[in-house]
Design a protein around this motif. Structure first.
Motif, PDB file in Angstrom:
ATOM      1  N   VAL A  74      10.747 -12.306  -7.693  1.00 19.41           N
ATOM      2  CA  VAL A  74      10.014 -11.616  -6.633  1.00 19.41           C
ATOM      3  C   VAL A  74       8.630 -11.407  -7.226  1.00 19.41           C
ATOM      4  O   VAL A  74       8.466 -10.661  -8.188  1.00 19.41           O
ATOM      5  CB  VAL A  74      10.656 -10.263  -6.269  1.00 19.41           C
ATOM      6  CG1 VAL A  74       9.827  -9.569  -5.199  1.00 19.41           C
ATOM      7  CG2 VAL A  74      12.093 -10.445  -5.805  1.00 19.41           C
ATOM      8  N   ARG A  75       7.674 -12.132  -6.662  1.00 20.80           N
ATOM      9  CA  ARG A  75       6.362 -12.160  -7.311  1.00 20.80           C
ATOM     10  C   ARG A  75       5.654 -10.808  -7.289  1.00 20.80           C
ATOM     11  O   ARG A  75       5.850 -10.014  -6.370  1.00 20.80           O
ATOM     12  CB  ARG A  75       5.500 -13.242  -6.647  1.00 20.80           C
ATOM     13  CG  ARG A  75       5.968 -14.633  -7.034  1.00 20.80           C
ATOM     14  CD  ARG A  75       5.357 -15.696  -6.164  1.00 20.80           C
ATOM     15  NE  ARG A  75       5.934 -15.703  -4.821  1.00 20.80           N
ATOM     16  CZ  ARG A  75       5.598 -16.588  -3.889  1.00 20.80           C
ATOM     17  NH1 ARG A  75       4.689 -17.511  -4.138  1.00 20.80           N
ATOM     18  NH2 ARG A  75       6.175 -16.541  -2.697  1.00 20.80           N
ATOM     19  N   LYS A  76       4.885 -10.591  -8.328  1.00 19.94           N
ATOM     20  CA  LYS A  76       4.157  -9.329  -8.462  1.00 19.94           C
ATOM     21  C   LYS A  76       3.121  -9.228  -7.344  1.00 19.94           C
ATOM     22  O   LYS A  76       2.349 -10.143  -7.122  1.00 19.94           O
ATOM     23  CB  LYS A  76       3.455  -9.294  -9.821  1.00 19.94           C
ATOM     24  CG  LYS A  76       2.827  -7.971 -10.127  1.00 19.94           C
ATOM     25  CD  LYS A  76       2.402  -7.910 -11.574  1.00 19.94           C
ATOM     26  CE  LYS A  76       1.878  -6.530 -11.884  1.00 19.94           C
ATOM     27  NZ  LYS A  76       1.664  -6.376 -13.319  1.00 19.94           N
ATOM     28  N   THR A  77       3.142  -8.110  -6.651  1.00 15.94           N
ATOM     29  CA  THR A  77       2.279  -7.921  -5.490  1.00 15.94           C
ATOM     30  C   THR A  77       1.813  -6.475  -5.465  1.00 15.94           C
ATOM     31  O   THR A  77       2.642  -5.563  -5.372  1.00 15.94           O
ATOM     32  CB  THR A  77       3.074  -8.182  -4.184  1.00 15.94           C
ATOM     33  OG1 THR A  77       3.801  -9.404  -4.320  1.00 15.94           O
ATOM     34  CG2 THR A  77       2.174  -8.254  -2.995  1.00 15.94           C
ATOM     35  N   VAL A  78       0.514  -6.288  -5.520  1.00 14.80           N
ATOM     36  CA  VAL A  78      -0.016  -4.924  -5.585  1.00 14.80           C
ATOM     37  C   VAL A  78       0.377  -4.102  -4.361  1.00 14.80           C
ATOM     38  O   VAL A  78       0.714  -2.921  -4.471  1.00 14.80           O
ATOM     39  CB  VAL A  78      -1.552  -4.955  -5.726  1.00 14.80           C
ATOM     40  CG1 VAL A  78      -2.121  -3.548  -5.739  1.00 14.80           C
ATOM     41  CG2 VAL A  78      -1.934  -5.699  -6.998  1.00 14.80           C
ATOM     42  N   SER A  79       0.390  -4.732  -3.184  1.00 14.12           N
ATOM     43  CA  SER A  79       0.616  -3.951  -1.963  1.00 14.12           C
ATOM     44  C   SER A  79       2.007  -3.324  -1.903  1.00 14.12           C
ATOM     45  O   SER A  79       2.226  -2.386  -1.148  1.00 14.12           O
ATOM     46  CB  SER A  79       0.358  -4.800  -0.723  1.00 14.12           C
ATOM     47  OG  SER A  79       0.961  -6.055  -0.877  1.00 14.12           O
ATOM     48  N   ILE A  80       2.931  -3.829  -2.734  1.00 14.46           N
ATOM     49  CA  ILE A  80       4.269  -3.221  -2.769  1.00 14.46           C
ATOM     50  C   ILE A  80       4.180  -1.779  -3.246  1.00 14.46           C
ATOM     51  O   ILE A  80       4.834  -0.884  -2.708  1.00 14.46           O
ATOM     52  CB  ILE A  80       5.195  -4.043  -3.689  1.00 14.46           C
ATOM     53  CG1 ILE A  80       5.751  -5.219  -2.909  1.00 14.46           C
ATOM     54  CG2 ILE A  80       6.302  -3.197  -4.270  1.00 14.46           C
ATOM     55  CD1 ILE A  80       7.138  -5.632  -3.245  1.00 14.46           C
ATOM     56  N   ALA A  81       3.354  -1.553  -4.236  1.00 16.48           N
ATOM     57  CA  ALA A  81       3.239  -0.205  -4.793  1.00 16.48           C
ATOM     58  C   ALA A  81       2.575   0.755  -3.807  1.00 16.48           C
ATOM     59  O   ALA A  81       2.762   1.964  -3.884  1.00 16.48           O
ATOM     60  CB  ALA A  81       2.470  -0.253  -6.111  1.00 16.48           C
ATOM     61  N   GLU A  82       1.804   0.197  -2.863  1.00 15.81           N
ATOM     62  CA  GLU A  82       1.129   1.069  -1.887  1.00 15.81           C
ATOM     63  C   GLU A  82       2.050   1.454  -0.736  1.00 15.81           C
ATOM     64  O   GLU A  82       1.807   2.443  -0.048  1.00 15.81           O
ATOM     65  CB  GLU A  82      -0.065   0.318  -1.252  1.00 15.81           C
ATOM     66  CG  GLU A  82      -1.083  -0.175  -2.231  1.00 15.81           C
ATOM     67  CD  GLU A  82      -1.967  -1.292  -1.622  1.00 15.81           C
ATOM     68  OE1 GLU A  82      -2.902  -1.699  -2.313  1.00 15.81           O
ATOM     69  OE2 GLU A  82      -1.693  -1.750  -0.481  1.00 15.81           O
TER      70      GLU A  82
END
Ligand SMILES: Nc1ncnc2c1ncn2[C@@H]1O[C@H](COP(=O)(O)OP(=O)(O)O)[C@@H](O)[C@H]1O
Ligand SMILES: [Mg+2]
Length: 317
Positions: free
Chosen positions: A274-282
């Protein structure tokens, strides 16, 4: 009556990971591209199915995985019950929010603890008997169509010392006795191997193990393997490891090694990054799944693909 937001299907021009049926250790690192391993022996599950997202390590993406897979299935028209089994930060309850029926007294807002322990003692009438609380009584809508939540809070830890026995299969029975029709149940289990976590593992058909590639995580995955093997041997022989997900994925030799060893440990399971994605943390702060907050994020495509692969009779949205 609140109107529920439908979770939209994914755009079909997203860049999905390629699907391979064999792990390939030969390709030189430079040419290596992330792909989803679906072995020929993997069998998708049919509704109604109970998934537990588990790892005895924190911060590996368990809650994210539970929410995003649940949202993906809900978008496909399946009715999904998401059980928050981690009392530490009540992450799911905070993230998705719980829509209580109008006028429901606070004392009658049930959560997972009530399913284990029953109703609270009435301080004004301490001799009144404690009533059982069913899983359906503790299941509430969220703001999203097809997505229901069993909330929890830090009082869930009371189960550890207040329940007199039968904790092991309490959740399994609660699910079996549920009168409401759900196509999928997703349990977000705690990293702590508590009685409640054990009950979550015993209640499940399929385990999904998120792993964050990192030295400690590689060791952590060995210990979760031991936990799973023990549960399969003793309390839940039908528990199957359906998927190992390398979360916050970035190309590295370590990620490659972790995926390779996952494929060896579980030759019938899906192994997918599951690729690293900044928007997941938001997403949690927006109180919506990442799928709604950032529908074109790479991790959203990855979770969408994994959700499709895991369940057989997914009705196309
Ligand atoms: N694919 C991803 N890319 C970037 N950040 C991620 C990804 N998956 C999870 N995270 C972040 O990692 C942190 C831990 O994830 P979380 O799901 O809370 O883990 P756990 O439930 O195992 O403790 C969170 O801040 C989350 O937003
Ligand atoms: Mg969590």
């Amino acid at each position: 009556m609140t109107t529920l937001t439908p979770i939209p299907p994914l755009a079909d021009d997203l860049e999905f990971l390629s699907i391979v049926s064999q792990w390939d250790p030969e390709t030189p690192y430079q040419q290596w591209i992330p792909s989803t391993l679906v072995p020929a022996t993997f069998r998708p599950a049919a509704p109604s199915r109970v998934f537990v997202v588990t790892n005895n390590k924190g911060g590996v993406g368990k809650t994210t995985t539970a929410v995003e897979l649940a949202a993906a299935w809900a978008s496909m028209g399946l009715r999904v019950r998401l059980i928050d089994g981690d009392p530490q930060n009540a992450a799911i309850s905070f993230w998705l929010g719980v829509v209580y029926p109008e006028g429901l007294p606070v004392a009658e807002r049930y959560n997972l603890r009530h399913v284990f322990l029953g109703t609270d003692k009435d301080p004004n009438n301490p001799n009144a008997p404690v009533e059982d609380v069913s899983l359906d009584q503790a299941t509430y809508p969220t703001a999203f169509k097809n997505l229901y939540v069993v909330p929890c809070d830090d009082t869930l830890t009371r189960v550890e010392y207040e329940r007199s026995g039968g904790t092991d299969d309490a959740l399994r029975y609660a699910i079996a006795e549920s009168q409401e029709q759900f196509d999928v149940t997703v349990i977000d289990a705690s990293r702590t191997m508590s009685l409640v976590t054990l009950a979550c593992l015993i209640a499940a058909d399929d385990a999904i193990i998120p792993i964050k590639p990192g030295v400690l995580d590689a060791q952590g995955s060995v210990s979760i393997n031991k936990v799973i093997a023990k549960i399969q041997r003793r309390q839940n022989p039908k528990l199957r490891v359906a998927a190992i997900l390398t979360t916050m994925w970035e190309k590295s030799n370590l990620a490659r090694e972790v995926e390779e060893s996952a494929a060896e440990d579980y030759p019938e399971a899906i192994v997918s990054p599951v690729r690293k994605t900044v928007s997941i943390a938001e997403a949690p702060a927006t109180h919506s799944p990442t799928r709604i907050h950032a529908p074109r994020a790479t991790a959203v495509a990855d979770y969408g693909q994994i959700a499709r692969l895991l369940l057989d009779s997914v009705s196309a949205a």
